[in-house]
Design an enzyme around this catalytic site. Structure first.
Site, mmCIF file in Angstrom:
data_model
loop_
_atom_site.group_PDB
_atom_site.id
_atom_site.type_symbol
_atom_site.label_atom_id
_atom_site.label_comp_id
_atom_site.label_asym_id
_atom_site.label_seq_id
_atom_site.Cartn_x
_atom_site.Cartn_y
_atom_site.Cartn_z
ATOM 1 N N LYS A 74 -45.457 -5.779 3.378
ATOM 2 C CA LYS A 74 -46.096 -6.183 2.332
ATOM 3 C C LYS A 74 -44.899 -5.368 0.661
ATOM 4 O O LYS A 74 -44.692 -3.925 1.250
ATOM 5 C CB LYS A 74 -47.120 -5.304 2.660
ATOM 6 C CG LYS A 74 -48.837 -5.117 1.348
ATOM 7 C CD LYS A 74 -49.901 -5.238 2.279
ATOM 8 C CE LYS A 74 -50.979 -5.617 1.125
ATOM 9 N NZ LYS A 74 -52.446 -4.655 1.609
ATOM 10 N N SER A 149 -56.463 -8.153 2.022
ATOM 11 C CA SER A 149 -55.138 -8.480 1.170
ATOM 12 C C SER A 149 -53.765 -8.383 2.168
ATOM 13 O O SER A 149 -52.575 -9.401 0.818
ATOM 14 C CB SER A 149 -55.132 -7.149 -0.266
ATOM 15 O OG SER A 149 -54.914 -6.204 0.542
ATOM 16 N N SER A 173 -58.580 -4.659 4.077
ATOM 17 C CA SER A 173 -57.414 -5.275 4.072
ATOM 18 C C SER A 173 -55.970 -4.963 5.158
ATOM 19 O O SER A 173 -55.155 -6.261 4.917
ATOM 20 C CB SER A 173 -55.658 -4.791 2.638
ATOM 21 O OG SER A 173 -56.844 -5.368 1.721
HETATM 22 N N1 GLN Z 1 -60.624 -6.970 0.372
HETATM 23 C C1 GLN Z 1 -61.054 -5.078 -0.380
HETATM 24 C C2 GLN Z 1 -61.000 -5.452 -2.275
HETATM 25 O O1 GLN Z 1 -60.392 -6.538 -2.220
HETATM 26 C C3 GLN Z 1 -59.601 -4.613 -0.206
HETATM 27 C C4 GLN Z 1 -58.719 -4.069 -0.044
HETATM 28 C C5 GLN Z 1 -57.963 -3.687 0.522
HETATM 29 O O2 GLN Z 1 -58.007 -3.425 1.496
HETATM 30 N N2 GLN Z 1 -56.990 -3.344 -0.052
HETATM 31 O O3 GLN Z 1 -60.433 -3.899 -2.881
#
Ligand code: GLN
Length: 507
Positions: A74, A149, A173
């Site tokens: 990532k 994400s 995410s």
């Molecule tokens: N979808 C969640 C957010 O937007 C989690 C994001 C993540 O785990 N990095 O914060």
């Protein structure tokens, strides 16, 4: 199921070689990535030369334990001499001068880093649509998102463009994109894996973890990235279990808690029935299902979006256009300031010198303009929304009402889990309330987007470990995931439960 251990056996016996494997992946990336948009950086010559170097080590018997493993990373985890963009204009030109600890550990075992993967800007989002590079698409159906994400990391594994990948999970995410894309995704216990070299979003939540095609590969990756790290004071000095052995020979009984709060309103009917069929199957696999309750779960989303945005507003203050990252054009700033001064002078014709001076001093200085403009130009909409929210909840007048209150609720959510784990080994739930949604469908509705994490967020608030494993396919053709949450440092338990789903062949 073919896992990386069997591939490694073939490599060491000479039945397979890294040249062929790397060419296979390079070809796949060329044919699939232009559409799926999951790798944002990929250098095939570098992949070839690393493959040749590691092949040599295999032949001379000096290769590490991850020789032959192709890893996507990532684009929020630092790799020395590579761009680390966080899918943001802010960092589009930033090159890391060091390796994150997870990268160093995998490199030491001869893993091969094949490319950098797409994400929501600074890991904020649930669909990988908030990316400077454009959205990633779901390999199962490219009209749909692949989750987020860490969507790129999920998609590169799902589309077989590499073996495994690394993602980060702050509120879901890793698990949510794993569920949407039909792969295994594991969020370790907070502090199990060093965060050194992970660009910070919300430091008390962020975890690095693996995506894999099967549970054994996830266990293998976890084994190699876990452990105390002197570069990260928050990393735990707790023994790393042999996760691979735990999933390879497991006949032990498991007590699995079923929380009614995770099967209520908002859960898609078919997702529910796929998960319930899995629960029935588990009962035949030496699993006892036990009803449990997590009464504060309903406050999870609100609590998370106060605390995570507060931390984000503080962490992202470092992008000021001065030290690194995007810098607004200083000449333009000087020009603008010059013409604003000129206009003021015109306006104040006839006023006293003191009045003119006072009016001039109300104009922002060039330095303040540099901060404002660099951040305005460098950050995308969702990141700005979070910085505003986080700054608001930390402001003097609202701190107690929001930030301090949310900290207390976080403790209550953690206590729910402490109580539940006194009776069960793991807790089961759907990973997400629905399957993947259509590209663009939730873009104008941030609240709807936030609800995707309703089942994953509590594990981050409580700091416990959790895994998503494929549970079946919806009639819309998209994958459905099931989640197991485990107590702190009980990754073996969630892996053992996930392995049972994998071996009952319902999925
Ligand atoms: N979808 C969640 C957010 O937007 C989690 C994001 C993540 O785990 N990095 O914060």
């Amino acid at each position: 199921m073919k896992n990386l251990l069997s591939v490694q056996e073939q490599l060491s016996s000479g039945k397979a070689n890294l040249k062929d494997l790397s060419e296979k992946y390079i070809e796949k990336i060329h044919s699939l990535n232009p559409e799926i948009n999951a790798f944002v950086h990929f250098n095939e010559e570098e992949v070839r030369s690393n493959a040749a170097r590691i092949q040599q080590k295999i032949e001379t018997g000096t290769a590490g334990e991850l020789a032959g493993v192709f890893v996507g990373v990532k684009d929020v985890i630092c790799e020395r001499d590579k761009k680390v963009t966080c899918a943001s204009k802010m960092l589009h030109n930033f090159t890391s001068v060091y390796d994150a600890t997870v990268i160093r550990k995998l490199r030491d075992q001869d893993a091969l880093f094949i490319g950098r993967t797409n994400l929501d800007e600074f890991a904020m989002g649930s669909s990988t649509e908030n990316s400077y590079f454009g959205p990633s698409k779901n390999p199962a159906n490219t009209d749909y998102v692949t989750g987020g994400s860490s969507g790129g990391s999920a998609a590169v594994v799902a589309a077989d463009m590499c073996d495994v990948s690394l993602g980060s999970d702050t509120g879901g995410s890793i698990r949510q994109p794993a569920s949407y894309s039909g792969v295994v995704g594991l969020k370790p216990t907070y502090s199990r894996v060093s965060r050194y070299g992970l660009v910070a979003y919300a430091s008390s939540f962020d975890c690095i973890g693996p995506f894999a095609k099967n549970v054994t590969d996830a266990a293998l990756m976890l084994k190699h990235i876990s452990g105390k790290d002197e570069m990260d004071n928050s990393s735990a000095n707790v023994k790393v279990d042999d996760y691979v052995a735990a999933v390879q020979k497991d006949e032990g009984k498991l007590r699995v808690g079923v929380p009614k709060e995770y099967f209520g309103d908002g859960l898609d009917d078919e997702v529910r029935s796929i998960v319930e069929d899995q629960l029935k199957a588990l009962e035949k696999q030496n699993v006892e299902l036990v009803p449990v309750t997590l009464p504060h779960m309903k406050y999870g989303i609100a609590t998370y979006y106060i605390l995570a945005t507060a931390e984000a507003s503080s962490n992202l203050a470092r992008y000021d256009g001065v030290r690194y990252g995007h810098r607004a054009d200083m000449n333009k700033i000087e020009e603008e300031l010059g013409s604003e001064r000129q206009a003021l002078k015109q306006e104040l014709k006839g006023a006293s010198a003191a009045e003119v001076e006072e009016a001039m001093s109300s104009l922002d200085s060039p330095l303040i303009r540099l901060y404002k403009k660099s951040r305005t130009e460098g950050f995308g909409t969702e990141v700005k929304r979070r910085i505003l929210l986080g700054t608001y909840v930390l402001s003097a007048g609202y701190y107690d009402a929001y930030y301090a209150k949310a900290q207390k609720v976080r403790r209550l959510i953690k206590q729910d889990f402490i109580d539940a784990f006194s009776d069960v080994d793991v807790i089961v739930s759907p990973t997400a309330p629905t399957t993947a949604f259509k590209l663009g469908e939730n873009l104008d509705n941030p609240l709807q987007m936030y609800l995707n994490d309703v089942y994953t967020i509590s594990a981050n608030l409580a700091g416990i470990c959790a895994v998503s494993v494929p549970a079946g396919t919806h009639s819309n053709g998209l994958p459905v995931g099931i989640q197991f949450m485990g107590n702190t440092f009980r990754e073996t338990d969630i892996l053992r439960a996930a392995k049972r789903i994998e071996s009952n062949s319902l999925a």
